[in-house]
Write an enzyme that holds these catalytic residues in place. Structure first.
Site, PDB file in Angstrom:
ATOM      1  N   SER A 161      27.540  34.835  31.201  1.00 52.47           N
ATOM      2  CA  SER A 161      28.203  36.287  31.070  1.00 52.47           C
ATOM      3  C   SER A 161      27.476  37.179  29.930  1.00 52.47           C
ATOM      4  CB  SER A 161      29.657  36.525  30.605  1.00 52.47           C
ATOM      5  OG  SER A 161      29.831  37.727  30.158  1.00 52.47           O
ATOM      6  N   TYR A 184      25.941  42.977  33.322  1.00 52.72           N
ATOM      7  CA  TYR A 184      26.422  44.211  33.599  1.00 52.72           C
ATOM      8  C   TYR A 184      25.464  45.299  33.553  1.00 52.72           C
ATOM      9  CZ  TYR A 184      31.338  42.209  33.318  1.00 52.72           C
ATOM     10  OH  TYR A 184      32.257  41.627  33.341  1.00 52.72           O
ATOM     11  N   THR A 210      26.607  42.378  38.334  1.00 49.54           N
ATOM     12  CA  THR A 210      28.251  42.559  38.491  1.00 49.54           C
ATOM     13  C   THR A 210      28.212  44.154  38.677  1.00 49.54           C
ATOM     14  OG1 THR A 210      28.705  40.334  37.354  1.00 49.54           O
ATOM     15  CG2 THR A 210      30.438  42.353  37.649  1.00 49.54           C
ATOM     16  N   LYS A 284      26.768  40.645  42.451  1.00 45.99           N
ATOM     17  CA  LYS A 284      28.362  40.054  42.317  1.00 45.99           C
ATOM     18  C   LYS A 284      29.184  41.217  42.469  1.00 45.99           C
ATOM     19  CE  LYS A 284      30.732  37.218  39.360  1.00 45.99           C
ATOM     20  NZ  LYS A 284      31.870  37.765  38.643  1.00 45.99           N
ATOM     21  N   HIS A 308      36.059  39.842  40.762  1.00 46.72           N
ATOM     22  CA  HIS A 308      36.426  39.544  39.357  1.00 46.72           C
ATOM     23  C   HIS A 308      37.579  38.538  39.191  1.00 46.72           C
ATOM     24  CE1 HIS A 308      33.797  41.217  35.939  1.00 46.72           C
ATOM     25  NE2 HIS A 308      34.776  40.890  35.164  1.00 46.72           N
TER      26      HIS A 308
HETATM   27  C1  LIG Z   1      38.706  35.820  31.295  1.00 42.53           C
HETATM   28  C2  LIG Z   1      37.803  36.211  32.445  1.00 42.53           C
HETATM   29  C3  LIG Z   1      36.585  36.922  31.797  1.00 42.53           C
HETATM   30  C4  LIG Z   1      35.490  37.153  33.083  1.00 42.53           C
HETATM   31  N1  LIG Z   1      34.428  37.632  32.719  1.00 42.53           N
HETATM   32  C5  LIG Z   1      33.558  38.098  33.540  1.00 42.53           C
HETATM   33  C6  LIG Z   1      32.283  38.494  33.103  1.00 42.53           C
HETATM   34  O1  LIG Z   1      31.875  38.696  31.860  1.00 42.53           O
HETATM   35  N2  LIG Z   1      31.436  38.858  33.914  1.00 42.53           N
HETATM   36  C7  LIG Z   1      31.576  38.824  35.327  1.00 42.53           C
HETATM   37  O2  LIG Z   1      30.679  38.934  36.024  1.00 42.53           O
HETATM   38  N3  LIG Z   1      32.765  38.070  35.658  1.00 42.53           N
HETATM   39  C8  LIG Z   1      33.528  37.916  34.845  1.00 42.53           C
HETATM   40  N4  LIG Z   1      34.736  37.352  35.182  1.00 42.53           N
HETATM   41  C9  LIG Z   1      35.002  37.047  36.804  1.00 42.53           C
HETATM   42  C10 LIG Z   1      34.429  35.678  37.156  1.00 42.53           C
HETATM   43  O3  LIG Z   1      33.043  35.617  37.025  1.00 42.53           O
HETATM   44  C11 LIG Z   1      35.061  35.447  38.483  1.00 42.53           C
HETATM   45  O4  LIG Z   1      34.530  36.083  39.048  1.00 42.53           O
HETATM   46  C12 LIG Z   1      36.559  35.098  38.697  1.00 42.53           C
HETATM   47  O5  LIG Z   1      37.059  34.471  37.473  1.00 42.53           O
HETATM   48  C13 LIG Z   1      36.752  34.254  39.897  1.00 42.53           C
HETATM   49  O6  LIG Z   1      38.332  34.132  40.125  1.00 42.53           O
HETATM   50  P1  LIG Z   1      39.179  32.674  39.580  1.00 42.53           P
HETATM   51  O7  LIG Z   1      39.176  33.250  38.162  1.00 42.53           O
HETATM   52  O8  LIG Z   1      40.402  33.164  40.348  1.00 42.53           O
HETATM   53  O9  LIG Z   1      38.489  31.623  40.031  1.00 42.53           O
HETATM   54  C14 LIG Z   1      35.842  36.864  34.298  1.00 42.53           C
HETATM   55  C15 LIG Z   1      36.903  36.386  34.761  1.00 42.53           C
HETATM   56  C16 LIG Z   1      37.944  36.072  33.753  1.00 42.53           C
HETATM   57  C17 LIG Z   1      38.966  35.410  34.208  1.00 42.53           C
END
Ligand SMILES: Cc1cc2nc3c(=O)[nH]c(=O)nc-3n(C[C@H](O)[C@H](O)[C@H](O)COP(=O)(O)O)c2cc1C
Length: 412
Positions: A161, A184, A210, A284, A308
């Site tokens: 991230s 981002y 993203t 993304k 997300h």
């Molecule tokens: C706690 C948390 C933080 C996340 N942080 C980011 C991030 O910094 N950048 C990003 O592109 N996606 C982020 N995501 C989304 C994840 O990359 C991913 O798309 C998502 O968790 C997939 O769904 P799942 O948790 O049901 O497997 C985050 C998800 C969670 C749960």
């Protein structure tokens, strides 16, 4: 025992557990095997009352979730588990996989299985990508370094991230190979340039931009859990934890604002980005065929169908549903990855059968991280890969290339 009973009741009653596969908790309570107050433990009660005490004892990712719910502090747990608004999209992500069933095939020689894949010129053990999750020290002191070591041991893709709690240089060293860098869009393009070039310099060959967080969000579950956490947040980070200042990747960037998810950009951003990096550019957070067409038009090298993890916008739509129209639009021209709600190896197979090149997981590996650090993450990957092999064998697919739409059927 009382403690265990309370814990199960908390899990069963939690809005977070609705639709999240915690059926065993309510089953146990319904059978009165946990809540009956009997002094004699039934076998069911005994079996259910034992959480894994080490990573290898976990039998599925939900075992990891149960352990992590105890080890991760409430505010961090609530933030990680949270969706947005009423969490319909969060639930829809998992529910979408239940709309498909596997079509079993028999008498196929499945004695040799291979679920390795090649993504952007590099071979990995399986099509399971560890998607970007910000600030992983919130779940375990080693944070992204533990995940990197697990990905190294299992040869899986690690997507780091923008808001990582360890630098891209340190994580790349721990991974022993390049990581994918998630970007981002920042409010000043020169900040994005700095971030991307720093990641590229550290070895990254893929940048995932993203796009789904531009409009802000409403996280009610995160707020509820924050209220019951009596620790002092500011001992470790700023009050909300969302300030990019002080984050490792922003150490040489002078932010004049707290905002990294700028709403100002349009598709030209991809062209602009192409001008400052040689990395493969993957978008993304796409959910529609129109945007898939635009991504290709503007030169994207790949697409990640994602909402997300139900944390960006309450569309009520699962990403597996989005995947179908995106795949139809892309027609194999660039890789299409999907994440959100993938909890089992069979889910991986279903997404691939619908045309995905690979899948991402977010929360499941964070549960492993929170539960047992590096070993927990490794075990999550090991279990999901083993489940994938079983699912592949059951439908007669020996390799990822052999997975086809014929392997699944939509529930009648
Ligand atoms: C706690 C948390 C933080 C996340 N942080 C980011 C991030 O910094 N950048 C990003 O592109 N996606 C982020 N995501 C989304 C994840 O990359 C991913 O798309 C998502 O968790 C997939 O769904 P799942 O948790 O049901 O497997 C985050 C998800 C969670 C749960």
């Amino acid at each position: 025992m009382t403690h265990r009973r309370e814990f199960l009741k908390y899990l069963a009653g939690s809005p977070l557990m609705a639709g999240l596969g915690a059926g065993w908790v309510s089953d146990a309570l319904a059978q009165n095997s946990i809540g009956g107050g009997s002094s004699t433990q039934t076998a069911t009660e005994l079996a259910l009352s034992r959480l894994p005490s080490n990573a290898s004892e976990a039998l599925d990712v939900f075992d990891m979730r149960a352990v992590a719910s105890k080890t991760i502090p409430p505010a961090h747990w609530g933030y990680m588990m949270s969706g947005v608004d009423g969490e319909e999209t969060l639930r829809a992500n998992e529910e979408a996989y239940k709309q498909y069933q596997l079509r079993a095939r028999r008498f196929v020689d499945v004695s040799k299985m291979d679920h390795s894949v090649e993504l952007f010129g590099t071979k990995y053990s399986s099509p399971i990508i560890l998607s970007a999750v910000g600030g992983q020290k919130a779940y375990h002191p080693d944070g992204e370094l533990a995940v990197a070591r697990a990905c190294k041991a299992r040869n899986q893709v690690q997507m780091l991230s923008t808001t990582t709690s360890n630098t891209v240089e340190d994580v790349t060293e721990a991974r022993g190979a390049p990581v994918w860098f998630q970007l981002y869009t920042t409010n000043h393009f020169e900040f994005a340039t700095k971030l991307v070039q720093r990641a590229e310099h550290a070895g990254s060959q893929v940048v995932c931009v993203t796009l789904d967080r531009a409009a802000g969000r409403n996280m009610e579950t995160a707020t509820r859990f924050l209220r019951i956490d009596n620790r002092t947040c500011t001992n470790c980070h700023t009050a909300t934890g969302s300030d990019r200042r002080g984050r490792p990747m922003f150490s040489d960037i002078e932010l004049d604002s707290n905002d990294v998810t700028s709403p100002q950009y349009t598709w030209d951003y991809i062209k602009q980005l192409r001008g400052v990096t040689k990395m493969k550019i993957v978008i993304k957070g796409l959910e529609s065929r129109e945007d898939a067409a635009l991504a290709i038009k503007y030169g994207a090298d790949g697409i990640i169908v994602s909402n997300h993890g139900g944390r960006a916008q309450e569309t009520g739509r699962g990403t597996l549903e989005d995947l179908v129209e995106v795949v139809a639009e892309v027609k194999g021209r660039i890789p299409v990855i999907v994440d959100g709600g993938v909890r089992r190896g069979a889910d991986v197979l279903k997404a691939l059968a619908l045309g995905a090149t690979a899948v991402g997981i977010g929360r499941p590996y964070i549960w492993g991280l929170g539960a047992f650090g590096q070993e927990g993450v490794e075990r999550v990957v090991e279990m999901m890969n083993a489940e994938l092999r079983l699912a592949m064998g059951g439908v007669g697919a020996r390799t990822i290339k052999e997975i086809s739409p014929n392997n699944i059927v939509r529930r009648a």
